[in-house]
Design a protein around this motif. Structure first.
Motif, mmCIF file in Angstrom:
data_model
loop_
_atom_site.group_PDB
_atom_site.id
_atom_site.type_symbol
_atom_site.label_atom_id
_atom_site.label_comp_id
_atom_site.label_asym_id
_atom_site.label_seq_id
_atom_site.Cartn_x
_atom_site.Cartn_y
_atom_site.Cartn_z
ATOM 1 N N GLY A 44 0.842 -1.185 0.000
ATOM 2 C CA GLY A 44 0.000 0.000 0.000
ATOM 3 C C GLY A 44 0.880 1.239 0.000
ATOM 4 N N VAL A 45 1.035 1.872 -1.157
ATOM 5 C CA VAL A 45 2.000 2.961 -1.323
ATOM 6 C C VAL A 45 1.412 4.058 -2.217
ATOM 7 C CG1 VAL A 45 4.082 1.585 -0.925
ATOM 8 C CG2 VAL A 45 3.081 1.632 -3.205
ATOM 9 N N VAL A 46 2.077 5.221 -2.189
ATOM 10 C CA VAL A 46 1.583 6.380 -2.930
ATOM 11 C C VAL A 46 2.652 6.992 -3.831
ATOM 12 C CG1 VAL A 46 0.605 8.712 -2.746
ATOM 13 C CG2 VAL A 46 -0.123 6.927 -1.147
ATOM 14 N N ARG A 47 3.825 7.274 -3.284
ATOM 15 C CA ARG A 47 4.839 8.068 -3.987
ATOM 16 C C ARG A 47 5.616 7.222 -5.009
ATOM 17 N NH1 ARG A 47 2.044 12.302 -2.680
ATOM 18 N NH2 ARG A 47 1.877 12.599 -0.416
ATOM 19 N N PRO A 48 6.215 7.887 -6.017
ATOM 20 C CA PRO A 48 6.868 7.150 -7.107
ATOM 21 C C PRO A 48 7.925 6.146 -6.647
ATOM 22 C CG PRO A 48 6.578 9.436 -7.734
ATOM 23 C CD PRO A 48 6.156 9.352 -6.300
ATOM 24 N N ARG A 49 8.795 6.506 -5.717
ATOM 25 C CA ARG A 49 9.840 5.573 -5.287
ATOM 26 C C ARG A 49 9.232 4.352 -4.600
ATOM 27 N NH1 ARG A 49 14.259 8.403 -1.827
ATOM 28 N NH2 ARG A 49 15.237 6.334 -2.025
ATOM 29 N N SER A 50 8.158 4.561 -3.853
ATOM 30 C CA SER A 50 7.488 3.451 -3.187
ATOM 31 C C SER A 50 6.763 2.578 -4.205
ATOM 32 C CB SER A 50 6.517 3.969 -2.124
ATOM 33 O OG SER A 50 7.206 4.646 -1.096
#
Length: 308
Positions: free
Chosen positions: A158-164
């Motif tokens: 469960g992630v949001v940002r590009p690196r994640s």
């Protein structure tokens, strides 16, 4: 989704009734997702209740924060559920909300490493392999589950940002996208996930555990649902959601994506997420009649998509 504000004692009947929708041959719900937010309810206990109250539904955990969970203990809990309810569990793991992690002394200065190593460790243990991880944040030395599941449940990030999102593509079986994000965000997420998957050989080991890259990757997105023919009621009901996700995602209010409005509008927005590449759309009903909202959406989704 069984919303975090619903009382835990309502979960069993909610799950059973949700599973019964579509029994007349109409569209049916495939998944029920439970949440783990600080001070609300534990996700493993909630998933257990939901699984025990149903026979068909896939139950997703969205999400267990990696800073709060020892990977070996999390894998033990997930393995038990996956053995008793084979093929019906999806295990979501994420960074956890920073402010909540700080409240309980679990904030991590190495969030990316912690999540990646946790997912790698949990996936390895669930396969029944003897697992060792000597990472920046996770240490596991030769642990083997005594009762691994016959088929390991998917572990999704469960992630949001590009690196994640790239991290998720490297090591997870799927990605869970948070509410408030629309088709453009889905397309951007798919690009970041693809970049992560491309960075790992399909046959070679990924990360610290030596696991091969997952062969498939499911994109799951949560979206708020509110069906009503009255624009004023829609605006009033969804205003708190828009305010919350404007702040949390750091985007203008008009860019917060909702499946809201009259039935044709709400379901067209659901369809737009599928069309953008989402595999699974998880509806988070707004208001005090969540099952009524789901019924309204299913009834319209059963009709052919209208040209627009």
């Amino acid at each position: 989704m069984f919303d975090r504000d619903q009382r835990p004692e309502e979960l069993a009947s909610f799950a059973a009734e949700l599973e019964g929708l579509g029994a007349d041959g109409g569209p049916r719900v495939d998944d029920l997702w439970v949440v783990e937010d600080l001070a609300w309810a534990g996700s493993v206990a909630s998933a257990t209740l939901a699984l025990a109250s149903t026979e068909r539904l896939r139950v997703g955990i969205g999400i267990s924060p990696a800073p709060l969970r020892n990977p070996a203990l999390l894998a033990m809990e997930l393995a038990t559920l996956a053995r008793v309810f084979p093929g019906r569990l999806v295990a979501g793991v994420g960074h956890g909300a920073s402010e909540w992690m700080a409240q309980v002394g679990a904030a991590s200065p190495t969030k990316l490493a912690l999540l990646e190593e946790t997912i790698e460790a949990v996936r390895g243990l669930l396969t029944g392999a003897t697992t060792s991880v000597a990472g920046r944040t996770v240490r596991i030395d030769g642990v083997t589950l005594v009762h691994p599941p016959a088929v390991a449940p998917p572990v999704v990030a469960g992630v949001v940002r590009p690196r994640s999102l790239e991290l998720s593509g490297r090591v997870a079986d799927g990605t869970v996208m948070a509410e408030g994000q629309g088709p453009r965000a889905v397309e951007a997420a798919l690009n970041a996930i693809a970049k992560g998957r491309a960075s790992v050989s399909a046959d070679g080991p990924s990360g610290t555990s030596g696991l091969s890259r997952p062969s498939a990757h499911e994109l799951i997105i949560f979206t708020h649902l509110y069906v009503d023919d009255d624009p004023a009621r829609v605006a009033t009901a969804t205003a708190p959601v828009v305010a919350e996700y404007t702040q949390w995602l750091g985007i203008p209010p008009q860019d917060v994506f909702l499946a809201a409005g009259e039935a044709t509008t709400a379901t067209a927005r659901i369809r737009s997420l599928w069309e953008a590449g989402a595999d699974t759309v998880v509806l988070r009903p707004v208001g005090d009649d969540p099952l009524g909202q789901v019924r309204a959406a299913l009834a319209e989704l059963g009709e052919p998509a209208r040209s627009r």
